[in-house]
Structure formats: structure tokens, C-alpha cells
Design a protein around this motif. Sequence first.
Motif, PDB file in Angstrom:
ATOM      1  N   LEU A  58       0.829  -1.201   0.000  1.00 49.10           N
ATOM      2  CA  LEU A  58       0.000   0.000   0.000  1.00 49.10           C
ATOM      3  C   LEU A  58       0.867   1.256   0.000  1.00 49.10           C
ATOM      4  CD1 LEU A  58      -2.701   1.420   0.075  1.00 49.10           C
ATOM      5  CD2 LEU A  58      -2.722   1.098   2.568  1.00 49.10           C
TER       6      LEU A  58
ATOM      7  N   LEU B 294       0.903   4.158  -2.915  1.00 52.11           N
ATOM      8  CA  LEU B 294       0.645   5.563  -2.615  1.00 52.11           C
ATOM      9  C   LEU B 294       1.845   6.433  -2.976  1.00 52.11           C
ATOM     10  CD1 LEU B 294      -1.176   5.175   0.812  1.00 52.11           C
ATOM     11  CD2 LEU B 294      -2.224   5.778  -1.387  1.00 52.11           C
TER      12      LEU B 294
ATOM     13  N   GLU C 265      -8.249   1.631  -6.704  1.00 50.63           N
ATOM     14  CA  GLU C 265      -7.788   2.973  -7.080  1.00 50.63           C
ATOM     15  C   GLU C 265      -8.576   4.054  -6.349  1.00 50.63           C
ATOM     16  OE1 GLU C 265      -8.588   1.074 -11.161  1.00 50.63           O
ATOM     17  OE2 GLU C 265      -8.684   0.291  -9.130  1.00 50.63           O
TER      18      GLU C 265
ATOM     19  N   ARG D  71      -7.691   4.208  -2.653  1.00 52.04           N
ATOM     20  CA  ARG D  71      -6.373   4.835  -2.435  1.00 52.04           C
ATOM     21  C   ARG D  71      -6.451   6.343  -2.609  1.00 52.04           C
ATOM     22  NH1 ARG D  71      -4.858   0.485  -5.534  1.00 52.04           N
ATOM     23  NH2 ARG D  71      -4.291   1.783  -7.322  1.00 52.04           N
TER      24      ARG D  71
ATOM     25  N   LYS E 216      -5.498   8.937   0.282  1.00 52.96           N
ATOM     26  CA  LYS E 216      -4.465   9.945   0.039  1.00 52.96           C
ATOM     27  C   LYS E 216      -4.993  11.344   0.356  1.00 52.96           C
ATOM     28  CE  LYS E 216      -0.655  10.258  -3.074  1.00 52.96           C
ATOM     29  NZ  LYS E 216      -0.039   9.819  -4.290  1.00 52.96           N
TER      30      LYS E 216
END
Length: 86
Positions: free
Chosen positions: A57, A61, A75, A78, A82
Motif C-alpha cells: 500500500l 501511494l 484505485e 487509495r 491519500k
Amino acid sequence: MTGGLTGLSGLTPEDPGWQELALCAQTDPEAFFPEKGGSTREAKRVCQSCEVRQECLEYALGNDERFGIWGGLSERERRRLKRRIS
């Protein structure tokens, strides 16, 4: 994002050795890159028991991976993560 955190494997995301321990390397890669709208369930199930999930992970990132399941997240998941940590 790759701040050098060390997961259970003792490896960091920057160290490519974690990839050799990844369970996805032993399964069908197509499961981790489903067609748009395809199921991510099988890939995420594999990730749940993978000892290098955190390194994976962090790698995704830190390298802005835009496709596939990495570290158990899609996607979209993430991107959401983020935004929360930025």
C-alpha cells in the motif's frame, strides 16, 4: 508517502524484496487488475492475509499507482485515503 515505515516483514516499501513475499505474486494477476466495473473481491481477499500488505500500500501511494488493487485497496479507495492523509 514512503516514509520508510517497516511492516511485519521487516522490509520497507522502497526495498523491492517485499514483492517476493507478496501473495499476489503467487496468484492470477488478472484478479488484481479487473476490468472497469469488475469485482475486486478475490484480490482483496488475498491481500487480507498478505504479510507485506502495508509495504504494498505504501509503495502504491508513494508511486501514485493508478490501476489495480494494491495493499488491499482499489484505485478509488487509495485516492480517498491519500486525500485524508494529505
